[in-house]
Design an enzyme around this catalytic site. Structure first.
Site, PDB file in Angstrom:
ATOM      1  N   TYR A  37     -37.582 -43.975  63.002  1.00  0.00           N
ATOM      2  CA  TYR A  37     -37.180 -42.475  62.394  1.00  0.00           C
ATOM      3  C   TYR A  37     -35.813 -42.498  63.110  1.00  0.00           C
ATOM      4  O   TYR A  37     -34.913 -41.874  62.541  1.00  0.00           O
ATOM      5  CB  TYR A  37     -37.994 -41.285  62.958  1.00  0.00           C
ATOM      6  CG  TYR A  37     -37.372 -39.871  62.533  1.00  0.00           C
ATOM      7  CD1 TYR A  37     -37.675 -39.619  61.367  1.00  0.00           C
ATOM      8  CD2 TYR A  37     -37.188 -39.120  63.647  1.00  0.00           C
ATOM      9  CE1 TYR A  37     -37.070 -38.370  60.863  1.00  0.00           C
ATOM     10  CE2 TYR A  37     -36.859 -37.757  63.213  1.00  0.00           C
ATOM     11  CZ  TYR A  37     -36.922 -37.147  61.666  1.00  0.00           C
ATOM     12  OH  TYR A  37     -36.230 -36.106  61.363  1.00  0.00           O
ATOM     13  N   SER A  92     -30.818 -35.511  62.556  1.00  0.00           N
ATOM     14  CA  SER A  92     -31.798 -35.079  63.500  1.00  0.00           C
ATOM     15  C   SER A  92     -31.147 -35.490  64.783  1.00  0.00           C
ATOM     16  O   SER A  92     -30.899 -36.595  65.401  1.00  0.00           O
ATOM     17  CB  SER A  92     -33.057 -35.799  63.311  1.00  0.00           C
ATOM     18  OG  SER A  92     -34.111 -35.302  64.282  1.00  0.00           O
TER      19      SER A  92
HETATM   20  N1  LIG Z   1     -38.147 -29.917  60.747  1.00  0.00           N
HETATM   21  C1  LIG Z   1     -37.726 -30.248  61.607  1.00  0.00           C
HETATM   22  O1  LIG Z   1     -38.022 -29.980  62.767  1.00  0.00           O
HETATM   23  C2  LIG Z   1     -36.534 -31.109  61.527  1.00  0.00           C
HETATM   24  C3  LIG Z   1     -35.675 -31.519  62.715  1.00  0.00           C
HETATM   25  C4  LIG Z   1     -34.642 -32.555  62.783  1.00  0.00           C
HETATM   26  C5  LIG Z   1     -34.290 -33.149  61.465  1.00  0.00           C
HETATM   27  N2  LIG Z   1     -34.951 -32.583  60.402  1.00  0.00           N
HETATM   28  C6  LIG Z   1     -34.543 -33.258  59.070  1.00  0.00           C
HETATM   29  O2  LIG Z   1     -34.501 -32.152  58.174  1.00  0.00           O
HETATM   30  C7  LIG Z   1     -34.677 -32.592  56.892  1.00  0.00           C
HETATM   31  C8  LIG Z   1     -35.739 -32.126  56.157  1.00  0.00           C
HETATM   32  O3  LIG Z   1     -37.047 -31.775  56.900  1.00  0.00           O
HETATM   33  P1  LIG Z   1     -38.000 -30.627  56.496  1.00  0.00           P
HETATM   34  O4  LIG Z   1     -38.456 -30.306  57.767  1.00  0.00           O
HETATM   35  O5  LIG Z   1     -37.643 -29.764  55.447  1.00  0.00           O
HETATM   36  O6  LIG Z   1     -39.295 -31.866  55.726  1.00  0.00           O
HETATM   37  P2  LIG Z   1     -40.233 -31.634  54.576  1.00  0.00           P
HETATM   38  O7  LIG Z   1     -40.708 -30.105  54.543  1.00  0.00           O
HETATM   39  O8  LIG Z   1     -41.251 -32.451  54.766  1.00  0.00           O
HETATM   40  O9  LIG Z   1     -39.309 -31.822  53.424  1.00  0.00           O
HETATM   41  C9  LIG Z   1     -38.824 -33.267  53.207  1.00  0.00           C
HETATM   42  C10 LIG Z   1     -38.505 -33.340  51.773  1.00  0.00           C
HETATM   43  O10 LIG Z   1     -38.470 -34.589  51.476  1.00  0.00           O
HETATM   44  C11 LIG Z   1     -38.923 -35.179  50.198  1.00  0.00           C
HETATM   45  N3  LIG Z   1     -39.453 -36.552  50.304  1.00  0.00           N
HETATM   46  C12 LIG Z   1     -39.881 -37.460  51.129  1.00  0.00           C
HETATM   47  N4  LIG Z   1     -39.874 -38.639  50.774  1.00  0.00           N
HETATM   48  C13 LIG Z   1     -39.209 -38.778  49.486  1.00  0.00           C
HETATM   49  C14 LIG Z   1     -38.943 -39.651  48.722  1.00  0.00           C
HETATM   50  N5  LIG Z   1     -39.291 -40.922  48.980  1.00  0.00           N
HETATM   51  N6  LIG Z   1     -37.977 -39.220  47.482  1.00  0.00           N
HETATM   52  C15 LIG Z   1     -37.761 -37.983  47.423  1.00  0.00           C
HETATM   53  N7  LIG Z   1     -38.094 -37.223  48.264  1.00  0.00           N
HETATM   54  C16 LIG Z   1     -38.789 -37.238  49.148  1.00  0.00           C
HETATM   55  C17 LIG Z   1     -40.537 -34.535  50.364  1.00  0.00           C
HETATM   56  O11 LIG Z   1     -41.044 -34.639  49.037  1.00  0.00           O
HETATM   57  P3  LIG Z   1     -42.483 -34.476  49.002  1.00  0.00           P
HETATM   58  O12 LIG Z   1     -43.085 -33.127  49.483  1.00  0.00           O
HETATM   59  O13 LIG Z   1     -42.822 -34.565  47.896  1.00  0.00           O
HETATM   60  O14 LIG Z   1     -43.137 -35.457  49.938  1.00  0.00           O
HETATM   61  C18 LIG Z   1     -40.064 -32.985  51.004  1.00  0.00           C
HETATM   62  O15 LIG Z   1     -39.410 -32.397  49.722  1.00  0.00           O
HETATM   63  C19 LIG Z   1     -35.017 -34.010  56.979  1.00  0.00           C
HETATM   64  O16 LIG Z   1     -34.031 -34.848  56.723  1.00  0.00           O
HETATM   65  C20 LIG Z   1     -35.593 -34.426  58.612  1.00  0.00           C
HETATM   66  O17 LIG Z   1     -35.236 -35.359  58.781  1.00  0.00           O
HETATM   67  C21 LIG Z   1     -35.940 -31.777  60.470  1.00  0.00           C
END
Ligand SMILES: NC(=O)c1ccc[n+]([C@@H]2O[C@H](COP(=O)([O-])OP(=O)(O)OC[C@H]3O[C@@H](n4cnc5c(N)ncnc54)[C@H](OP(=O)(O)O)[C@@H]3O)[C@@H](O)[C@H]2O)c1
Length: 329
Positions: free
Chosen positions: A180, A155
Site C-alpha cells: 500500500y 495517503s
Molecule cells: N479512508 C482513509 O482513512 C484513507 C486514508 C488515507 C488515504 N485514503 C485514500 O483515500 C481514497 C479513498 O478511500 P476511501 O476511504 O473512500 O475508500 P473506499 O470507500 O473503499 O472507496 C474506494 C473506491 O475505490 C473503488 N475501487 C477499488 N478498486 C477499484 C478498481 N479496480 N477499479 C475501480 N474502482 C475501484 C471502490 O470500488 P468498490 O466499492 O466497487 O470496491 C470504491 O468505490 C483512497 O485512494 C485511499 O487510499 C483513505
C-alpha cells in the site's frame, strides 16, 4: 513553475468539510471525473462538487452499486482500474462524448489486501491504485481542459515505503502495508511528474492525504487488527475520536481540485486542506486518545528524479504516455 512544499496558511484545517471548501462557490458549467466517486471520500467528493453545480462523472467497477449510492447525483460509467482494457474502454467512450474535464480526482483504491496479481502478474495495489490511474489520466489527456486540475489521492500510508525499485512486484515476499505504501508513494510521484509535463498546457496536479476516516477501504483488515489499532471495539463500533468524518476526509481533495489559493501552483502533496510540510521520518508522538502517527510528506514521495523514472516505467508497462510523440498503443 515549481511550488514550495510548505504550508500556505489556507485558512482551512483538519476539521474543514468538503462543503466548507465550496461554500459560496458556483461550479456550474464544469465537469468532474471522480474515480471511486460512489464510496467513502469519493462519494462525499461527488456530493460536494455536484452540490456546487458541477456535472460529475463516476466511473465505477460496480456500476449498479454506484447508481444506487448516487441516486442520480452523477453520471455512472464502467471502469475497472485493475484492467487496462476496461480503462481504455472508459476513456474512449468519454473522449467520444466530446466533453472537457475540469477536475479529475483519482480517489479509488484498495488497501492492504491479501497478495493478489492482476494483468501480467502485477501486484494488485500498485497496479490498481497507480497504474490504473496512470493509464486513465494519460488516455483522458486529450479531454482534459486547459486550466483543469488532476488530484491524485495518496495517503500518509506512503510513509510505509518508497518505490521498491529492486522488487517492485514483491517477488521476494509480500507485505500488504509496504505494498500500500509503495502504491501511495507512486500516487504522489505521479502528481509531481504530471504537473511538470502538464503544467505547460495549463493543467496542474496535486496529491493529497485525506486524513484517517473509517470507510469500506478497511474491508481487508480483520476485526482483531482494527481493535489492536485502537480503531473499534469488539463489536466493530468506532471508539477512536481522532478519525475524520467522510465529509472532512473529502475536503482536502476538493480543496486541491478547486481552491483559488492554489492557482499557479502544482506538484505538491497536501493534507488538512493545505500544502503539507516535509516529514522528518519520525511519527508525531501520541496525544490524548490518539496514537503516534505520521504527518507531512517523505522525501521519496517528492523526488523529481524518481517521479520521472516512475513515469517512464509506468508508460512502458501500460503502453500509454500522452506526452510522448506516439502517445497511445
Ligand atoms: N479512508 C482513509 O482513512 C484513507 C486514508 C488515507 C488515504 N485514503 C485514500 O483515500 C481514497 C479513498 O478511500 P476511501 O476511504 O473512500 O475508500 P473506499 O470507500 O473503499 O472507496 C474506494 C473506491 O475505490 C473503488 N475501487 C477499488 N478498486 C477499484 C478498481 N479496480 N477499479 C475501480 N474502482 C475501484 C471502490 O470500488 P468498490 O466499492 O466497487 O470496491 C470504491 O468505490 C483512497 O485512494 C485511499 O487510499 C483513505
Amino acid at each position: 513553475m515549481t511550488t514550495a512544499q510548505h504550508r500556505i496558511g489556507s485558512g482551512f484545517g483538519a476539521t474543514t468539510t468538503a462543503a466548507d471548501v465550496l461554500e459560496g462557490r458556483d461550479l456550474s458549467g464544469t465537469l468532474a471525473v471522480v474515480t471511486g466517486g460512489y464510496s467513502g471520500l469519493g462519494l462525499e467528493t461527488t456530493r460536494a462538487l455536484a452540490g456546487a453545480g458541477a456535472r460529475v462523472v463516476v466511473p465505477a467497477r460496480r456500476p449498479e452499486v454506484a447508481k444506487a449510492a448516487l441516486g442520480g447525483l452523477a453520471e455512472v460509467d464502467e471502469l475497472d482500474l485493475g484492467d487496462l482494457d476496461s480503462v481504455r474502454g472508459f476513456a474512449e467512450r468519454f473522449r467520444e462524448s466530446g466533453r472537457r474535464i475540469d477536475f479529475l480526482i483519482g480517489s479509488a483504491a484498495i488497501m492492504a489486501c491479501p497478495e493478489a496479481r492482476v494483468g501480467p502478474g502485477w501486484e494488485a495495489q500498485f497496479a490498481t491504485n497507480h497504474l490504473g490511474h496512470f493509464a486513465l489520466v494519460n488516455r483522458l489527456w486529450p479531454s482534459i481542459a486547459p486550466g483543469a486540475r488532476v488530484v491524485s489521492v495518496s495517503s500518509r500510508g506512503h510513509h510505509f515505503s518508497g518505490i521498491r525499485w529492486d522488487d517492485l512486484w514483491f517477488e521476494q515476499g509480500y507485505d500488504k502495508w509496504q505494498a500500500y505504501g509503495q502504491a501511495k508513494t507512486a500516487n504522489a510521484l505521479f502528481a509531481l511528474r504530471l504537473d511538470e509535463l502538464g503544467g505547460p498546457f495549463g493543467v496542474r496536479s496535486f496529491s493529497v492525504h485525506p486524513g484517517s476516516i473509517l470507510t469500506p477501504l478497511q474491508r481487508h483488515l480483520s476485526l482483531e487488527e482494527k481493535i489492536a489499532n485502537g480503531w473499534v471495539d469488539e463489536r466493530g463500533e468506532p471508539i477512536a475520536d481522532w478519525f475524520k468524518s467522510p465529509q472532512q476526509g473529502a475536503a482536502t481533495q476538493v480543496w486541491a481540485a478547486t481552491s483559488p489559493a492554489l492557482d499557479g501552483m502544482g506538484g505538491v502533496y497536501c493534507e488538512d486542506c493545505d500544502i503539507a510540510e516535509p516529514a522528518s521520518g519520525e511519527p508525531l508522538p501520541s496525544g490524548p486518545g490518539r496514537p503516534a502517527m505520521y504527518t507531512g510528506v517523505r522525501d521519496w514521495a517528492v523526488d523529481r528524479a524518481q517521479a520521472a523514472r516512475l513515469w517512464e516505467l509506468s508508460a512502458g508497462l501500460t503502453g500509454v504516455d500522452a506526452f510522448s510523440p506516439a502517445p497511445l498503443r
